[in-house]
Design a protein around this motif. Structure first.
Motif, PDB file in Angstrom:
ATOM      1  N   GLU A 276      51.089  14.379 -80.373  1.00 42.56           N
ATOM      2  CA  GLU A 276      50.565  14.006 -79.058  1.00 42.56           C
ATOM      3  C   GLU A 276      50.292  15.250 -78.240  1.00 42.56           C
ATOM      4  N   TYR A 277      49.274  15.167 -77.400  1.00 37.80           N
ATOM      5  CA  TYR A 277      49.008  16.251 -76.449  1.00 37.80           C
ATOM      6  C   TYR A 277      49.111  15.699 -75.046  1.00 37.80           C
ATOM      7  N   GLN A 278      49.616  16.523 -74.142  1.00 35.99           N
ATOM      8  CA  GLN A 278      49.574  16.148 -72.727  1.00 35.99           C
ATOM      9  C   GLN A 278      48.244  16.641 -72.160  1.00 35.99           C
ATOM     10  N   THR A 279      47.453  15.735 -71.635  1.00 35.87           N
ATOM     11  CA  THR A 279      46.203  16.150 -71.001  1.00 35.87           C
ATOM     12  C   THR A 279      46.213  15.681 -69.551  1.00 35.87           C
TER      13      THR A 279
ATOM     14  N   HIS B 172      48.827   9.598 -86.020  1.00 35.15           N
ATOM     15  CA  HIS B 172      49.852   8.567 -85.988  1.00 35.15           C
ATOM     16  C   HIS B 172      50.406   8.326 -87.394  1.00 35.15           C
TER      17      HIS B 172
ATOM     18  N   GLY C 260      46.674  12.039 -69.115  1.00 32.83           N
ATOM     19  CA  GLY C 260      47.879  11.427 -69.668  1.00 32.83           C
ATOM     20  C   GLY C 260      48.127  11.923 -71.078  1.00 32.83           C
ATOM     21  N   THR C 261      48.887  11.125 -71.836  1.00 28.49           N
ATOM     22  CA  THR C 261      49.231  11.543 -73.192  1.00 28.49           C
ATOM     23  C   THR C 261      48.131  11.142 -74.167  1.00 28.49           C
ATOM     24  N   LYS C 262      47.676  12.117 -74.948  1.00 27.11           N
ATOM     25  CA  LYS C 262      46.658  11.798 -75.953  1.00 27.11           C
ATOM     26  C   LYS C 262      47.293  11.880 -77.333  1.00 27.11           C
ATOM     27  N   ARG C 263      47.214  10.770 -78.048  1.00 28.93           N
ATOM     28  CA  ARG C 263      47.822  10.696 -79.374  1.00 28.93           C
ATOM     29  C   ARG C 263      46.736  11.048 -80.391  1.00 28.93           C
TER      30      ARG C 263
ATOM     31  N   THR D 102      54.956  16.202 -82.922  1.00 28.33           N
ATOM     32  CA  THR D 102      55.762  15.506 -81.923  1.00 28.33           C
ATOM     33  C   THR D 102      56.851  14.691 -82.618  1.00 28.33           C
TER      34      THR D 102
ATOM     35  N   SER E  25      53.493  12.449 -86.387  1.00 29.86           N
ATOM     36  CA  SER E  25      52.649  12.077 -85.251  1.00 29.86           C
ATOM     37  C   SER E  25      52.478  13.296 -84.362  1.00 29.86           C
TER      38      SER E  25
END
Lengths: 258, 260
Positions: B17-20, B29, B23-26, B65, B15
């Motif tokens: 994820e990015y912090q934008t 998955h 908020g968190t963008k997945r 992640t 998986s």
């Protein structure tokens, strides 16, 4: 043949204004009685007597030696420290405010401080030149090394190059055009400080010659010094451009096609 | 290690994820997939689905992640040995201050090869991509298609066992594209390289691959893995006229579009 013609045209385009200006000056000053603006013919006679080549060893050679030694030190310090600081984010963050402060001081203003510290000899002049020319080179190097194109950096990472190899084989070459811009400013500053440092406590050098001439009311001599300074400055920038063209052949070649 | 010995790359429940600012963008998955040794695999999916993100994880340029990626049984920590990468933006991935030959020699800096061995490698790599005469040119003096050949030559210079490419032919004209596709097939056959490619061109994926991985959704998951059973060696005329070709491209298209 067509190449030769293109050269003739290029020289004519670049040269007509200077030629026109000199002719005008020559003619307009021919009967001048104003002691501050003597006839160009008189200046020319004196110029030949002074600078072809009687006084060259006394007043030109020392200035040029100071300039080259000082500028060489500035190149080594500026590019060396700039590469290290540009490669390290923390290093740059800690040093940047101080660097920005020091480079904001007009370079000539530091000459008296260097006199206090080092006295009135060539050592002081070289130190002043080196110190003031270092900053533009340092800042340009930091800027260039720091902002390497990320695609090139990632490409280098996939080659599994060491950080050292990435620094010297990717980041520094990538920064070269930016570094050259800093070198150009550095050379101009070095030239200014070379002359300014000779205004104080020196018997030799073009700065000293010109200042002493005006002080002694030898206006024609002063004019020959000013003209020679112009010629030297122009020659320096021509040499610099030539070196840059050769070192950055890839950069200009790429730009021409883009 | 034993269980993955026949897999060049093992992607295990990855998986990302990015912090934008929002908020968190997945992006990815629970992606699992295994690239078999010697296979040609294409990753397709709608634009923006996370294909390039997955490719960056596979090359070790980014770290997932959650989950793990192993190359020949070794978990990834940075770009692995034996993998060559061709990034999408070839005009910016070749060093403009180096000649073509020196660009190709750059990845060999840590190979321990002697000077003459390096020169030999550069020569044979240029020959492989049909650019024998261009070693002394600068990349920017060459056409887009030739620059992409240079980056392929650079990739094979280190004799990798795995080749990873991100939309390698995205910005060349159609004819050049066909030529480069065939070049990649030739390189893969000549050196027996496991090849992984991200592309948005479904025909290209079908033409080149043994297997196509379709990513879909947000966050993206593996929607389907499609086997391409068109026989090798392939050719632009015969393979594209194979009745299987039309069937497979329609199927992959439907999967990418979410029609199936």
């Amino acid at each position: 043949m067509r190449r030769a013609w293109r050269w003739v045209i290029a020289i004519a385009v670049a040269g007509w204004l200077p030629v026109f200006f000199i002719a005008w000056w020559w003619h307009a000053s021919a009967n001048s009685k104003n002691p501050y603006f003597p006839p160009l013919s008189k200046i020319w006679t004196e110029f030949k007597a002074n600078w072809i080549f009687t006084l060259v060893p006394v007043h030109v050679v020392p200035s040029l030696i100071n300039l080259f030694v000082g500028f060489a030190i500035a190149i080594v310090l500026g590019i060396g420290a700039g590469t290290l600081l540009g490669a390290s984010r923390t290093g740059a963050r800690y040093t940047e405010p101080l660097i920005d402060f020091i480079r904001s001081i007009p370079p000539v203003a530091l000459v008296p401080i260097f006199i206090l510290l080092l006295g009135l000899d060539a050592k002081m002049r070289i130190a002043s030149i080196a110190f003031s020319a270092t900053f533009p080179i340092l800042l340009a190097t930091i800027e260039g090394v720091r902002h390497t194109n990320p695609v090139l950096l990632e490409t280098a990472q996939t080659f599994r190059l060491t950080n050292q190899q990435i620094l010297w084989r990717v980041r520094v070459p990538y920064a070269k055009p930016t570094i050259f811009a800093g070198l150009q400013v550095g050379l101009q500053i070095a030239f200014v400080v070379t002359i300014a440092s000779e205004y104080l406590g020196s018997g030799f050098g073009l700065g000293a010659f010109t200042l002493n001439a005006t002080d002694s009311f030898l206006i024609v001599d002063a004019w020959t010094g000013v003209i020679l300074l112009g010629v030297l400055g122009y020659a320096l920038s021509l040499v610099f451009d030539a070196v840059e063209r050769v070192s950055l052949r890839w950069y200009y070649g790429q730009k021409k096609l883009a | 290690m034993e269980k993955s010995v026949n897999n060049a790359i093992t992607i295990d429940s990855v998986s990302m994820e990015y912090q934008t600012a929002g908020g968190t963008k997945r992006v990815l998955h629970d992606v699992s997939y295994q690239v078999s040794e010697g296979h040609f695999v294409s990753i397709v999916g709608p634009s923006g689905v996370g294909k390039t993100t997955l490719l960056r994880l596979l090359t070790g340029l980014a770290t997932p992640t959650n989950g793990s990626i192993a190359v020949r049984g070794q978990e990834l920590h940075g770009p692995p040995q034996g993998m060559a990468v061709v990034l999408q933006d070839y005009t910016r991935s070749l060093m403009p201050w180096l000649t073509v030959a020196k660009n190709i020699a750059l990845p060999l800096k840590r190979s321990g090869l002697s000077k003459s061995e390096v020169a030999e490698r550069v020569m044979s790599s240029l020959e492989e991509v049909g650019l024998s005469g261009s070693g002394r040119s600068y990349p920017w003096q060459l056409s887009g298609g030739m620059q992409q050949r240079v980056s392929i030559a650079r990739a094979i210079a280190s004799r990798p066992s795995i080749l990873v490419m991100d939309e390698p032919f995205a910005s060349v004209d159609a004819q050049t594209r066909f030529d480069l596709e065939d070049l990649v097939l030739k390189v893969r056959a000549d050196f027996d390289i496991t090849t992984l490619m991200v592309t948005h061109d479904i025909d290209e994926a079908v033409y080149l691959s043994d297997e196509i991985v379709v990513l879909r959704g947000s966050p993206a998951e593996v929607r389907e893995v499609v086997s391409i059973n068109i026989p090798f060696p392939r050719s632009q005329v015969a393979s594209r006229n194979d009745p299987q070709f039309a069937h497979l491209r329609t199927r992959v298209y439907a999967l990418v579009r979410g029609l199936e």
